[in-house]
Design a protein around this motif. Structure first.
Motif, short mmCIF file in Angstrom:
data_model
loop_
_atom_site.label_atom_id
_atom_site.label_comp_id
_atom_site.label_asym_id
_atom_site.label_seq_id
_atom_site.Cartn_x
_atom_site.Cartn_y
_atom_site.Cartn_z
N ARG A 134 0.87 -1.18 0.00
CA ARG A 134 0.00 0.00 0.00
C ARG A 134 0.90 1.23 0.00
NH1 ARG A 134 0.67 2.16 4.90
NH2 ARG A 134 0.80 0.79 6.68
N LEU B 185 -7.55 -4.83 4.98
CA LEU B 185 -8.63 -4.45 4.07
C LEU B 185 -9.81 -4.00 4.91
CD1 LEU B 185 -8.49 -7.29 1.39
CD2 LEU B 185 -7.22 -5.15 1.49
N LEU C 247 -14.28 0.07 1.53
CA LEU C 247 -13.32 1.16 1.38
C LEU C 247 -12.08 0.77 0.59
CD1 LEU C 247 -13.48 2.60 5.00
CD2 LEU C 247 -14.51 3.57 2.93
N GLY C 248 -11.46 -0.35 0.93
CA GLY C 248 -10.22 -0.76 0.27
C GLY C 248 -9.14 -1.06 1.28
N VAL C 249 -7.91 -0.68 0.93
CA VAL C 249 -6.74 -0.98 1.76
C VAL C 249 -6.49 0.19 2.71
CG1 VAL C 249 -4.28 -1.53 1.74
CG2 VAL C 249 -5.76 -2.37 -0.10
N GLU C 250 -6.53 -0.10 3.99
CA GLU C 250 -6.30 0.93 5.00
C GLU C 250 -4.96 1.61 4.75
OE1 GLU C 250 -6.97 1.02 9.72
OE2 GLU C 250 -5.46 -0.44 9.07
N ASP D 289 -4.06 3.33 2.14
CA ASP D 289 -3.69 3.44 0.73
C ASP D 289 -4.38 4.66 0.12
OD1 ASP D 289 -2.30 1.75 -1.49
OD2 ASP D 289 -4.17 2.43 -2.39
N CYS E 210 -8.02 4.24 -1.11
CA CYS E 210 -9.03 3.79 -0.16
C CYS E 210 -10.16 4.81 -0.10
CB CYS E 210 -8.38 3.63 1.22
SG CYS E 210 -9.46 2.93 2.47
N GLN F 263 -10.96 -0.42 -5.49
CA GLN F 263 -10.45 -0.32 -4.12
C GLN F 263 -9.18 -1.14 -3.92
OE1 GLN F 263 -13.70 -1.57 -1.62
NE2 GLN F 263 -14.93 0.25 -2.09
N ASN G 64 -1.84 -3.91 -4.90
CA ASN G 64 -1.93 -4.12 -3.46
C ASN G 64 -1.68 -5.57 -3.09
OD1 ASN G 64 -4.56 -2.04 -4.02
ND2 ASN G 64 -3.04 -1.39 -2.51
#
Length: 180
Positions: free
Chosen positions: A10, A26, A30-33, A35, A38, A59, A86
């Motif tokens: 990320r 994850l 939202l996605g990847v914390e 990133d 996100c 995401q 990611n």
């Protein structure tokens, strides 16, 4: 079909490559914390410029390590994260999955595949000749995008290298992946 995660990454800034990390988290919806991509709405700069209210169907970026093997034969020395993904996987034909396939990542995380990554000029700026190498043509002349797939997070959790990846195909009829 099962595979495994070989690398995770990320970056909090919008840069082309992402550093490899021991783990990423994850976040559902939202996605990847941590990133730059996100969020509930689109975060890719070109898409934000077009319409910042679009839902974020990108995401999480997944790339198959087998592409690095293929590109290595063509003279490109790349490692996981270099192409901005990611999650780097091995053992799954990501590009052959239908839209809506769900990937169980490790014990907790669940990602639904939304489509193909559309390789852009940043790839060419990163390594001259790479854009052409990640695009191909099938027997009918249709464009083949090989730069990975995109997904949304349905269920959050921590993901690490070595975690298994299990597939859950959607109900037929299956729809081929398209660029998102």
């Amino acid at each position: 079909m099962t595979g495994m995660i070989v690398a995770v990454g990320r970056d909090e800034r919008h840069r082309f490559s992402k550093p490899a990390l021991p783990a990423i988290r994850l976040l559902a919806g939202l996605g990847v914390e941590g990133d730059a991509h996100c969020g509930v709405t689109v975060k890719h700069r070109s898409r934000v410029a077009a319409d910042p209210t679009q839902p974020n169907l990108r995401q999480v970026h997944l790339l198959h390590a087998e592409l690095f093997d293929e590109l290595g034969v063509a003279g490109f020395a790349l490692k996981p994260g270099d192409m901005g993904e990611n999650l780097t996987t091995r053992g799954i034909d990501l590009l052959g999955l239908p839209t809506g396939t769900r990937l169980q990542l490790g014990d907790d995380a669940l990602v639904e595949i939304t489509g193909l990554r559309n390789p852009c000029a940043q790839i060419e700026a990163f390594r001259p000749g790479l854009l052409k190498a990640v695009l191909g043509r099938d027997a009918k002349g249709a464009l083949i995008r090989k730069a990975g797939i995109m997904g949304i997070v349905l269920k959050g959790g921590e993901v690490r290298p070595g975690d298994p990846v299990a597939l859950m195909l959607p109900a037929p009829p299956h729809r081929a992946l398209e660029s998102v």
